[in-house]
Enzyme design. Structure first.
Site, PDB file in Angstrom:
ATOM      1  CG  ASP A   9      -0.368   0.172   2.488  1.00 58.73           C
ATOM      2  OD1 ASP A   9       1.055   0.508   2.634  1.00 58.73           O
ATOM      3  OD2 ASP A   9      -1.052   0.228   3.298  1.00 58.73           O
ATOM      4  N   GLY A  67       2.256  -0.636   6.543  1.00 55.21           N
ATOM      5  CA  GLY A  67       2.920   0.110   7.673  1.00 55.21           C
ATOM      6  C   GLY A  67       3.435  -0.775   8.688  1.00 55.21           C
ATOM      7  CG  HIS A  99       9.660 -25.053  12.057  1.00 55.42           C
ATOM      8  ND1 HIS A  99       9.478 -24.825  13.258  1.00 55.42           N
ATOM      9  CD2 HIS A  99      10.729 -25.614  11.412  1.00 55.42           C
ATOM     10  CE1 HIS A  99      10.579 -25.501  13.728  1.00 55.42           C
ATOM     11  NE2 HIS A  99      11.747 -25.898  12.707  1.00 55.42           N
ATOM     12  CG  ASN A 100       5.226 -22.008   9.992  1.00 55.02           C
ATOM     13  OD1 ASN A 100       6.058 -21.064  10.474  1.00 55.02           O
ATOM     14  ND2 ASN A 100       4.637 -22.831  10.832  1.00 55.02           N
ATOM     15  NE  ARG A 110       3.228   4.470   8.028  1.00 56.06           N
ATOM     16  CZ  ARG A 110       2.009   4.709   7.645  1.00 56.06           C
ATOM     17  NH1 ARG A 110       1.078   4.144   8.452  1.00 56.06           N
ATOM     18  NH2 ARG A 110       1.509   5.686   6.645  1.00 56.06           N
TER      19      ARG A 110
HETATM   20  C1  RB5 Z   1      -1.730   2.887   6.641  1.00 56.52           C
HETATM   21  O1  RB5 Z   1      -2.070   3.952   7.242  1.00 56.52           O
HETATM   22  C2  RB5 Z   1      -1.867   1.664   7.537  1.00 56.52           C
HETATM   23  O2  RB5 Z   1      -2.974   1.356   8.297  1.00 56.52           O
HETATM   24  C3  RB5 Z   1      -1.466   0.383   6.833  1.00 56.52           C
HETATM   25  O3  RB5 Z   1      -0.167   0.421   5.990  1.00 56.52           O
HETATM   26  C4  RB5 Z   1      -1.243  -0.957   7.656  1.00 56.52           C
HETATM   27  O4  RB5 Z   1      -0.354  -0.675   8.552  1.00 56.52           O
HETATM   28  C5  RB5 Z   1      -2.569  -1.869   7.750  1.00 56.52           C
HETATM   29  O5  RB5 Z   1      -2.223  -2.679   8.295  1.00 56.52           O
END
Ligand code: RB5
Length: 144
Positions: A9, A67, A99-100, A110
């Site tokens: 994303d 993120g 293992h998986n 992030r």
């Molecule tokens: C986007 O702000 C954030 O929510 C997305 O990247 C992600 O971390 C969702 O799980």
């Protein structure tokens, strides 16, 4: 050579570009399923595209970034045949493969620096499923 699918994303977009370059340098063919900028988008859309490419056989493994990596792993694991592992450290990536038999690596851009991210990726790609006692367990994951 393994064909790798990649998608993110907006939060994972920057890391997706860096990872794509890195994978190409390592000799992999990379198929990018978007997103194409840091403009806000919905992660399930991109998880679905990538999972379809793996389930159709177009790609063998996938990398999903958002993120935290949490949303992507939730969305990806809705698909029978997808075993998506959220790996914040290289040791998780090793065990997710051994293992998986994970076929999708989820990363939280992030919360992990890019060098650690690339190390996690290397370990994921260089580790093999061990089979044996793990095979029967992995076979029980999918919803019948
Ligand atoms: C986007 O702000 C954030 O929510 C997305 O990247 C992600 O971390 C969702 O799980």
């Amino acid at each position: 050579m393994t064909k790798i699918a990649i998608a993110s994303d907006h939060a994972g977009f920057e890391y997706k570009s860096a990872i794509t370059d890195y994978l190409k340098k390592r000799g992999y063919e990379v198929i990018d399923f978007g997103t194409d900028s840091d403009k806000s988008v919905d992660y399930p859309v991109y998880a679905k595209k990538l999972c379809s490419a793996i389930l159709s056989g177009q790609c063998e493994k996938g990398v999903l970034l958002c993120g935290t990596g949490i949303g992507m792993s939730m969305a990806a694991n809705r698909f029978n045949g997808i075993r998506a592992a959220l790996c914040p450290i290289p040791e998780y990536a090793k065990l997710a493969r051994e293992h998986n038999n994970a076929n999708v690596l989820c990363l939280g851009s992030r919360f992990i620096d890019i060098n650690t991210t690339l190390r996690i990726l290397d370990v994921f790609l260089d580790s093999e499923f061990q089979g044996g006692r793990h095979e029967n367990r992995v076979n029980q994951i999918d919803i019948q």
